[in-house]
Design an enzyme around this catalytic site. Structure first.
Site, mmCIF file in Angstrom:
data_model
loop_
_atom_site.group_PDB
_atom_site.id
_atom_site.type_symbol
_atom_site.label_atom_id
_atom_site.label_comp_id
_atom_site.label_asym_id
_atom_site.label_seq_id
_atom_site.Cartn_x
_atom_site.Cartn_y
_atom_site.Cartn_z
ATOM 1 N N PRO A 1 0.791 -1.241 0.000
ATOM 2 C CA PRO A 1 0.000 0.000 0.000
ATOM 3 C C PRO A 1 0.823 1.290 0.000
ATOM 4 O O PRO A 1 0.788 2.083 0.946
ATOM 5 C CB PRO A 1 -0.826 -0.133 1.282
ATOM 6 C CG PRO A 1 0.064 -0.906 2.206
ATOM 7 C CD PRO A 1 0.799 -1.887 1.337
ATOM 8 N N CYS A 2 1.528 1.531 -1.098
ATOM 9 C CA CYS A 2 2.285 2.784 -1.203
ATOM 10 C C CYS A 2 1.352 3.991 -1.242
ATOM 11 O O CYS A 2 1.780 5.116 -0.986
ATOM 12 C CB CYS A 2 3.205 2.760 -2.413
ATOM 13 S SG CYS A 2 2.389 2.477 -3.990
ATOM 14 N N HIS A 3 0.063 3.759 -1.539
ATOM 15 C CA HIS A 3 -0.897 4.871 -1.541
ATOM 16 C C HIS A 3 -1.121 5.427 -0.134
ATOM 17 O O HIS A 3 -1.666 6.522 0.014
ATOM 18 C CB HIS A 3 -2.233 4.413 -2.130
ATOM 19 C CG HIS A 3 -2.846 3.241 -1.421
ATOM 20 N ND1 HIS A 3 -2.565 1.937 -1.750
ATOM 21 C CD2 HIS A 3 -3.721 3.179 -0.375
ATOM 22 C CE1 HIS A 3 -3.239 1.118 -0.958
ATOM 23 N NE2 HIS A 3 -3.940 1.848 -0.112
#
Length: 289
Positions: A247-249
Site C-alpha cells: 500500500p504505497c498509496h
C-alpha cells in the site's frame, strides 16, 4: 471497450478531482453531478454504492486535518505491528503476507529468464487492473490506464526473458479478493519480487500500515531503520511493483497533503478515501452514512 464498472469508477474519480479542485467554494451535489453528466439522484446513488458514504462525507476523509489525525493515530500501530498478529477488525493486510521472496541473483540478472509468468486483467473498484504471478507468488500488479497492450509491454520490460501466458490462476484470484474487503476468503498471499534488499525492506514496512491508516516518508524511513534516508525511501515507494497490495498509496506528505502516486493522484485520493470510508463502516456498522 471499457466495462461499466470502469466507466463508473472514472466518473467517481472525476467527481473527486472536481471536489478537491473546488473545495474552497464548497460545490453542491448539483454542481458535481452536472460535471460528471449525471442526474443528482444517480450521482448520489452511484457514489454511495461505491464508497458507502455521501460525496461530501467522503471528501472529509481527504482533508488535511483528517489526514493529520490519522497520521497521529496510526503512528504507534505502525511501529508496534508484527507479522505474527492476527487480523484485526479493520484488517492489517501485512498479516496475510507470510513471506516476500526476492528473485534469485540469476533471475534478477537475466531478466527473469527461468520464470513462467501468468497474467490476467480484472475489474477493480479503481478501474482495470493487471495482475501477474510466478508459481512462487504475485510478481506484478498495476492499474491499466493506457490499454492492455501497453500494460503487458511494461511488464515484459521488467522481465524481458520470461515466458508469458494469459491465464487466470489461483494465486491471482486469491490476490484479487483483497478488493472485496472480506478477507475471510483470502488464503495467505505471497509475493515474488524483483528488488534490491533496501527496496524489499521498504515494501515490507509498507505492509505494516493498517487499512485506513497513513504514514509519511520520514516516518517510513525511521521504521526501516534509516531515519536519514527519506529520499531513498521515497524512491523505493515510487518503484513499488504491486499496486494496492503493497500500500504505497498510504504514504503522504508530513503536511497532510496526499501527494503524487505512480497510478495517478486521482486514484490515490480515491483509494485513501475508500479505505477510510470502509474503516468507518467497519468500526460503526450501525451508524448512518
Amino acid at each position: 471497450m471499457d466495462t461499466q464498472q470502469e466507466i463508473d469508477y472514472n466518473r467517481i474519480a472525476s467527481a473527486i478531482d472536481y471536489f478537491k479542485a473546488n473545495f474552497k467554494s464548497q460545490p453542491s451535489l448539483e454542481d458535481v453531478a452536472a460535471y460528471v453528466h449525471l442526474s443528482n439522484f444517480h450521482f448520489q446513488r452511484m457514489f454511495k454504492d461505491w464508497a458507502g458514504v455521501t460525496p461530501k462525507q467522503f471528501l472529509q476523509y481527504l482533508s488535511i486535518n483528517y489526514a493529520k489525525g490519522i497520521l497521529n493515530e496510526t503512528a504507534a500501530s505502525i511501529a508496534d505491528a508484527a507479522f505474527e498478529t492476527g487480523l484485526s477488525g479493520t484488517g492489517r493486510l501485512h498479516d496475510l503476507f507470510i513471506k516476500i521472496e526476492g528473485m534469485t541473483p540469476g533471475e534478477y540478472r537475466h531478466g527473469g529468464e527461468s520464470l513462467h509468468i501468468n497474467y490476467s486483467f480484472a475489474d477493480s473498484p479503481f478501474g482495470l487492473i493487471m495482475v501477474a504471478a510466478t508459481p512462487k507468488g504475485i510478481c506484478h500488479m498495476a492499474f491499466v490506464d493506457k490499454g492492455t497492450d501497453k500494460a503487458l509491454a511494461e511488464l515484459k520490460a521488467i522481465y524481458p526473458n520470461a515466458q508469458y501466458q494469459q491465464i487466470v490462476d489461483s494465486i491471482q484470484q486469491n490476490a484479487l479478493f483483497v478488493f472485496s474487503q472480506d478477507w475471510k476468503q483470502l488464503d495467505t498471499i505471497k509475493l515474488h519480487l524483483k528488488g534490491t534488499q533496501f527496496q524489499i525492506k521498504v515494501w515490507e514496512t509498507l505492509l505494516k500500515i493498517p487499512a485506513g491508516g497513513l504514514t509519511t516518508y520520514a516516518s517510513l524511513a525511521t521504521q526501516t531503520g534509516n531515519p536519514q534516508a527519506a529520499r531513498a525511501v521515497g524512491s523505493a515507494v515510487a518503484s513499488n511493483p504491486i499496486a494496492f497490495l503493497i500500500p504505497c498509496h498510504r504514504v503522504i506528505r508530513s503536511t497532510g497533503v496526499i501527494g503524487e502516486y505512480h497510478w495517478s493522484t486521482n486514484r490515490k485520493n480515491a483509494i485513501i478515501g475508500w479505505e477510510a470510508a470502509r474503516k468507518h463502516l467497519n468500526e460503526h456498522p450501525d451508524s448512518e452514512s
